[in-house]
Design an enzyme around this catalytic site. Structure first.
Site, PDB file in Angstrom:
ATOM      1  N   ASN A 174       0.791  -1.098  -0.098  1.00  0.00           N
ATOM      2  CA  ASN A 174       0.038   0.091   0.073  1.00  0.00           C
ATOM      3  C   ASN A 174       0.899   1.449   0.003  1.00  0.00           C
ATOM      4  O   ASN A 174       0.753   1.959   0.665  1.00  0.00           O
ATOM      5  CB  ASN A 174      -0.875  -0.156   1.207  1.00  0.00           C
ATOM      6  CG  ASN A 174      -1.809   1.128   1.193  1.00  0.00           C
ATOM      7  OD1 ASN A 174      -2.404   1.817   1.921  1.00  0.00           O
ATOM      8  ND2 ASN A 174      -2.542   1.078  -0.087  1.00  0.00           N
TER       9      ASN A 174
ATOM     10  N   VAL B 116       7.686  11.892   5.172  1.00  0.00           N
ATOM     11  CA  VAL B 116       6.997  12.673   4.178  1.00  0.00           C
ATOM     12  C   VAL B 116       5.744  13.095   4.296  1.00  0.00           C
ATOM     13  O   VAL B 116       5.024  12.209   4.757  1.00  0.00           O
ATOM     14  CB  VAL B 116       7.157  11.692   2.434  1.00  0.00           C
ATOM     15  CG1 VAL B 116       6.558  12.635   1.648  1.00  0.00           C
ATOM     16  CG2 VAL B 116       8.701  11.363   2.295  1.00  0.00           C
TER      17      VAL B 116
ATOM     18  N   LYS C 203       9.155   8.062  10.497  1.00  0.00           N
ATOM     19  CA  LYS C 203       7.801   8.041  10.866  1.00  0.00           C
ATOM     20  C   LYS C 203       7.548   7.045  11.938  1.00  0.00           C
ATOM     21  O   LYS C 203       6.725   7.498  12.927  1.00  0.00           O
ATOM     22  CB  LYS C 203       7.071   7.820   9.596  1.00  0.00           C
ATOM     23  CG  LYS C 203       5.616   7.515  10.041  1.00  0.00           C
ATOM     24  CD  LYS C 203       4.432   8.554  10.017  1.00  0.00           C
ATOM     25  CE  LYS C 203       3.075   8.040  10.526  1.00  0.00           C
ATOM     26  NZ  LYS C 203       2.721   6.934  10.523  1.00  0.00           N
TER      27      LYS C 203
ATOM     28  N   HIS D   7       7.272   5.918   0.957  1.00  0.00           N
ATOM     29  CA  HIS D   7       7.904   4.761   0.725  1.00  0.00           C
ATOM     30  C   HIS D   7       8.862   4.793  -0.335  1.00  0.00           C
ATOM     31  O   HIS D   7       9.973   4.643  -0.685  1.00  0.00           O
ATOM     32  CB  HIS D   7       6.851   3.623   0.412  1.00  0.00           C
ATOM     33  CG  HIS D   7       6.110   3.134   1.426  1.00  0.00           C
ATOM     34  ND1 HIS D   7       4.731   3.118   1.410  1.00  0.00           N
ATOM     35  CD2 HIS D   7       6.447   2.207   2.819  1.00  0.00           C
ATOM     36  CE1 HIS D   7       4.214   2.656   2.734  1.00  0.00           C
ATOM     37  NE2 HIS D   7       5.313   2.316   3.274  1.00  0.00           N
TER      38      HIS D   7
ATOM     39  N   LEU E 192       2.507  11.196   5.901  1.00  0.00           N
ATOM     40  CA  LEU E 192       2.010  10.091   5.042  1.00  0.00           C
ATOM     41  C   LEU E 192       2.023   8.592   5.562  1.00  0.00           C
ATOM     42  O   LEU E 192       2.803   8.461   6.454  1.00  0.00           O
ATOM     43  CB  LEU E 192       2.644  10.159   3.578  1.00  0.00           C
ATOM     44  CG  LEU E 192       2.655  11.168   2.565  1.00  0.00           C
ATOM     45  CD1 LEU E 192       3.045  10.860   1.357  1.00  0.00           C
ATOM     46  CD2 LEU E 192       1.268  11.979   2.776  1.00  0.00           C
ATOM     47  N   SER E 193       0.961   8.025   5.512  1.00  0.00           N
ATOM     48  CA  SER E 193       0.764   6.631   6.262  1.00  0.00           C
ATOM     49  C   SER E 193      -0.157   5.821   5.296  1.00  0.00           C
ATOM     50  O   SER E 193      -1.193   6.376   4.892  1.00  0.00           O
ATOM     51  CB  SER E 193       0.469   6.915   7.656  1.00  0.00           C
ATOM     52  OG  SER E 193      -0.049   5.524   7.927  1.00  0.00           O
TER      53      SER E 193
END
Ligand code: PAF
Length: 274
Positions: free
Chosen positions: A28, A172, A145, A33, A180-181
């Protein structure tokens, strides 16, 4: 990009590939990433990513079953990012028998996220060590993160003398500051609009400490109160020493502010180095 699922095939594909740099993921994939993949390219000759949703690190009431699986889109993004090889084992490739031997991290696994996710860091450390044994990289990247995860992996690698450089990648963020996650996708429109508060609060803590405030517990309590008023259910807001995530001692050691809080049913984590 080669896609390989069997450990034996992976090992033969990685012979004579120079310095191998590894970025493990659960898929995902988002821009965070991809930024790790791009950084990986600058650290070696062959970039290997993995996608494996690791059952061992999810608690019984967590989102293992509903964790988003977007394999084809992930492959397209990895290919575009110039990844050389994707290791995408099935559960029976990686865990052909129940994983009875596990890595038991020390006390750090029971604080902060570990207090609220018992067994999580055991599951992470176990799969990461196993993935390291499969890929045998010279370097590996993990996002800051997941700060506590990065610490656990760094310490495990050092203490077990694994010949792997562990590199932390910067978080990021979306334009409004939200880290972002993969779990951001669970947020409703209203929750998504509220979500950047977490980072704003952490930035506020950083500003206050830099301006000389040393009443850390009060800062944490104020942040928790603001989150509660805005409808969040918090696990923790904590200022800790970067080196081992223990509480600050008052000396000039570098600090990090970390938070985990729930908006509706979505648990968000974030942190900021001070
Ligand atoms: O950060 C993640 O995505 C996972 O915890 C990791 C490191 C891939 C282990 O499953």
């Amino acid at each position: 990009m080669q896609i390989i699922s069997a450990i034996a095939d992976l090992r033969s594909a990685l012979k004579n590939r120079g310095r191998v740099v590894f970025v493990p993921t659960m898929g995902n994939l988002h821009a965070g990433h991809i930024s790790l993949m791009e950084q990986a390219r600058t650290h070696g000759d062959t970039v290997v990513a993995s996608i494996f949703v690791n059952r061992l690190q999810f608690g019984p009431n967590e989102d293992f079953d509903k964790y988003p699986r977007t394999f084809q889109a992930d492959c397209d993004r990895l290919e575009a990012a110039g990844v050389d090889l994707l290791f995408a084992p099935t559960e029976s490739d990686l865990y052909p028998e129940p994983q009875a031997y596990t890595v038991e991290p020390p006390a750090i696994q029971n604080i902060l996220d570990g207090e609220f996710r018992p067994g999580h860091f055991r599951g992470v450390a176990t799969v990461v060590l196993k993935l390291f044994n499969c890929v045998q990289p010279q370097a590996a990247l993990f996002g800051k993160k997941d700060y506590q995860q990065l610490m656990v992996i760094r310490n495990m690698t050092r203490q077990l003398a694994l010949p792997i450089d562990i590199i932390g990648g910067e978080t990021v963020r979306a334009e409004d500051g939200l880290a972002l996650s993969s779990r951001n996708g669970y947020l409703s429109t209203a929750e998504r609009a509220e979500a950047p508060r977490l980072y704003r609060l952490l930035k506020g803590i950083r500003t206050a400490i830099r301006a000389g405030r040393s009443d850390i517990e009060k800062l944490e309590t104020e942040a928790l109160a603001e989150l509660a008023t805005a409808g969040w259910k918090s696990d923790y807001v904590a200022v800790r020493q970067q080196s081992d995530l223990s509480p600050p001692t008052g000396e000039n050691a570098p600090l990090v502010a970390l938070a985990a809080s729930r908006l509706g049913s979505t648990r968000l984590i974030d942190n900021i180095e001070i």
